[in-house]
Design a protein around this motif. Sequence first.
Motif, PDB file in Angstrom:
ATOM      1  N   PRO A  27       0.814  -1.335   0.007  1.00 19.63           N
ATOM      2  CA  PRO A  27       0.030  -0.007  -0.009  1.00 19.63           C
ATOM      3  C   PRO A  27       0.709   1.232   0.094  1.00 19.63           C
ATOM      4  CG  PRO A  27      -0.237  -1.226   2.182  1.00 19.63           C
ATOM      5  CD  PRO A  27       0.752  -1.994   1.261  1.00 19.63           C
ATOM      6  N   ALA A  28       0.246   2.312  -0.546  1.00 16.49           N
ATOM      7  CA  ALA A  28       0.847   3.559  -0.608  1.00 16.49           C
ATOM      8  C   ALA A  28      -0.049   4.703  -0.433  1.00 16.49           C
ATOM      9  CB  ALA A  28       1.546   3.801  -2.118  1.00 16.49           C
ATOM     10  N   THR A  29      -0.055   5.723   0.311  1.00 18.95           N
ATOM     11  CA  THR A  29      -0.628   6.623   0.401  1.00 18.95           C
ATOM     12  C   THR A  29      -0.630   7.833  -0.613  1.00 18.95           C
ATOM     13  OG1 THR A  29      -0.663   6.448   2.678  1.00 18.95           O
ATOM     14  CG2 THR A  29      -1.568   8.625   1.954  1.00 18.95           C
ATOM     15  N   ILE A  30      -1.881   8.093  -1.614  1.00 15.16           N
ATOM     16  CA  ILE A  30      -1.610   8.704  -2.699  1.00 15.16           C
ATOM     17  C   ILE A  30      -2.431  10.193  -2.386  1.00 15.16           C
ATOM     18  CG2 ILE A  30      -2.106   8.976  -5.093  1.00 15.16           C
ATOM     19  CD1 ILE A  30      -0.114   6.827  -4.539  1.00 15.16           C
ATOM     20  N   THR A  31      -2.114  11.042  -2.735  1.00 20.03           N
ATOM     21  CA  THR A  31      -2.848  12.573  -2.840  1.00 20.03           C
ATOM     22  C   THR A  31      -2.791  13.041  -4.306  1.00 20.03           C
ATOM     23  OG1 THR A  31      -2.313  12.974  -0.673  1.00 20.03           O
ATOM     24  CG2 THR A  31      -3.178  14.687  -1.688  1.00 20.03           C
ATOM     25  N   GLY A  34      -6.842  16.700  -4.794  1.00 16.73           N
ATOM     26  CA  GLY A  34      -7.441  17.180  -3.536  1.00 16.73           C
ATOM     27  C   GLY A  34      -8.044  15.933  -2.758  1.00 16.73           C
ATOM     28  N   ARG A  35      -7.710  14.577  -3.239  1.00 21.21           N
ATOM     29  CA  ARG A  35      -7.959  13.944  -2.302  1.00 21.21           C
ATOM     30  C   ARG A  35      -7.009  12.829  -1.953  1.00 21.21           C
ATOM     31  NH1 ARG A  35     -12.319   8.864  -4.902  1.00 21.21           N
ATOM     32  NH2 ARG A  35     -12.456   7.786  -2.868  1.00 21.21           N
ATOM     33  N   THR A  36      -7.085  12.202  -0.618  1.00 26.56           N
ATOM     34  CA  THR A  36      -5.890  11.465  -0.123  1.00 26.56           C
ATOM     35  C   THR A  36      -6.574   9.902   0.189  1.00 26.56           C
ATOM     36  OG1 THR A  36      -4.827  13.074   0.904  1.00 26.56           O
ATOM     37  CG2 THR A  36      -4.344  10.989   1.558  1.00 26.56           C
ATOM     38  N   PHE A  37      -5.844   9.020  -0.386  1.00 25.57           N
ATOM     39  CA  PHE A  37      -6.467   7.586  -0.432  1.00 25.57           C
ATOM     40  C   PHE A  37      -5.153   6.756  -0.186  1.00 25.57           C
ATOM     41  CE2 PHE A  37      -6.377   8.949  -4.732  1.00 25.57           C
ATOM     42  CZ  PHE A  37      -5.651   8.030  -5.370  1.00 25.57           C
ATOM     43  N   ASN A  38      -5.386   5.431   0.169  1.00 24.25           N
ATOM     44  CA  ASN A  38      -4.670   4.206   0.140  1.00 24.25           C
ATOM     45  C   ASN A  38      -4.718   3.664  -1.238  1.00 24.25           C
ATOM     46  OD1 ASN A  38      -3.331   4.472   2.544  1.00 24.25           O
ATOM     47  ND2 ASN A  38      -5.090   3.861   3.539  1.00 24.25           N
ATOM     48  N   GLU A  39      -3.619   3.118  -2.008  1.00 22.28           N
ATOM     49  CA  GLU A  39      -3.703   2.401  -3.189  1.00 22.28           C
ATOM     50  C   GLU A  39      -2.971   1.305  -3.080  1.00 22.28           C
ATOM     51  OE1 GLU A  39      -3.793   4.510  -7.347  1.00 22.28           O
ATOM     52  OE2 GLU A  39      -1.609   4.131  -7.093  1.00 22.28           O
ATOM     53  N   ILE A  40      -3.470  -0.015  -3.802  1.00 25.06           N
ATOM     54  CA  ILE A  40      -2.513  -1.106  -3.729  1.00 25.06           C
ATOM     55  C   ILE A  40      -2.483  -1.645  -5.321  1.00 25.06           C
ATOM     56  CG2 ILE A  40      -2.594  -3.605  -2.795  1.00 25.06           C
ATOM     57  CD1 ILE A  40      -4.004  -2.420  -0.354  1.00 25.06           C
ATOM     58  N   VAL A  41      -1.667  -1.969  -5.743  1.00 26.59           N
ATOM     59  CA  VAL A  41      -1.531  -2.847  -6.981  1.00 26.59           C
ATOM     60  C   VAL A  41      -1.375  -4.264  -6.700  1.00 26.59           C
ATOM     61  CG1 VAL A  41      -0.160  -3.072  -9.261  1.00 26.59           C
ATOM     62  CG2 VAL A  41      -0.130  -0.749  -7.937  1.00 26.59           C
ATOM     63  N   ARG A  42      -2.381  -5.241  -7.432  1.00 27.19           N
ATOM     64  CA  ARG A  42      -2.616  -6.385  -6.875  1.00 27.19           C
ATOM     65  C   ARG A  42      -1.781  -7.327  -8.086  1.00 27.19           C
ATOM     66  NH1 ARG A  42      -3.827  -6.764  -1.903  1.00 27.19           N
ATOM     67  NH2 ARG A  42      -5.671  -5.709  -1.325  1.00 27.19           N
ATOM     68  N   ARG A  43      -1.286  -8.281  -7.547  1.00 32.58           N
ATOM     69  CA  ARG A  43      -0.534  -9.196  -8.526  1.00 32.58           C
ATOM     70  C   ARG A  43      -1.399  -9.641  -9.789  1.00 32.58           C
ATOM     71  NH1 ARG A  43       3.157 -12.878  -6.484  1.00 32.58           N
ATOM     72  NH2 ARG A  43       2.467 -12.318  -4.315  1.00 32.58           N
ATOM     73  N   GLY A  44      -0.432  -9.646 -10.735  1.00 34.08           N
ATOM     74  CA  GLY A  44      -0.913 -10.122 -11.934  1.00 34.08           C
ATOM     75  C   GLY A  44      -2.014  -8.990 -12.613  1.00 34.08           C
TER      76      GLY A  44
END
Length: 166
Positions: A27-31, A34-44
């Motif tokens: 996970p990474a915190t992305i802004t 104007g929006r902050t969210f967590n983002e996850i890149v899934r396998r495959g």
Amino acid sequence: METRSLPTQYKADGNRLVGYGIVWDSPATITERGRTFNEIVRRGSINFPEDVIATFNHDTSRLLGRLSSGTLRLHQDDVGVKFEIDLPEHAHDIRELVQRGDLKGASFTFSVRPGGEKWDGSTRELTALDVFELGPVTIPAYPSTSLGLRSKLNVIKAKLGILARK
């Protein structure tokens, strides 16, 4: 198109820059916008179009390698997307920055394919992406990427036990 940057550990001991541009399930915190969210890149989740380029800091005037020419190689494994770039002569500054430990991040430019994202509150899960560009960056967003340089001479020295241990 979207761009994500990731802290990473590069290896840079010669002409080849090696690292992970994308790490699965990290996970990474992305802004953005104007929006902050967590983002996850899934396998495959990654698809590469016909050609992918490697640049420094997303600057196309600092082209480092290209998939179609063979100077950029990409491999998906259990960790993520590993890249290997045969650096051009003009990239001596990048080699030095990696060797000194100043350059520690990678980034990628992508678009989400239809149905390729799921939102759960403030978490965005990426499951289907087209990646067009990646490479070393100064300020990464994802903390789990890696980078380094490799040369044939250092591989031989390592086999002979000549390189100093860290």
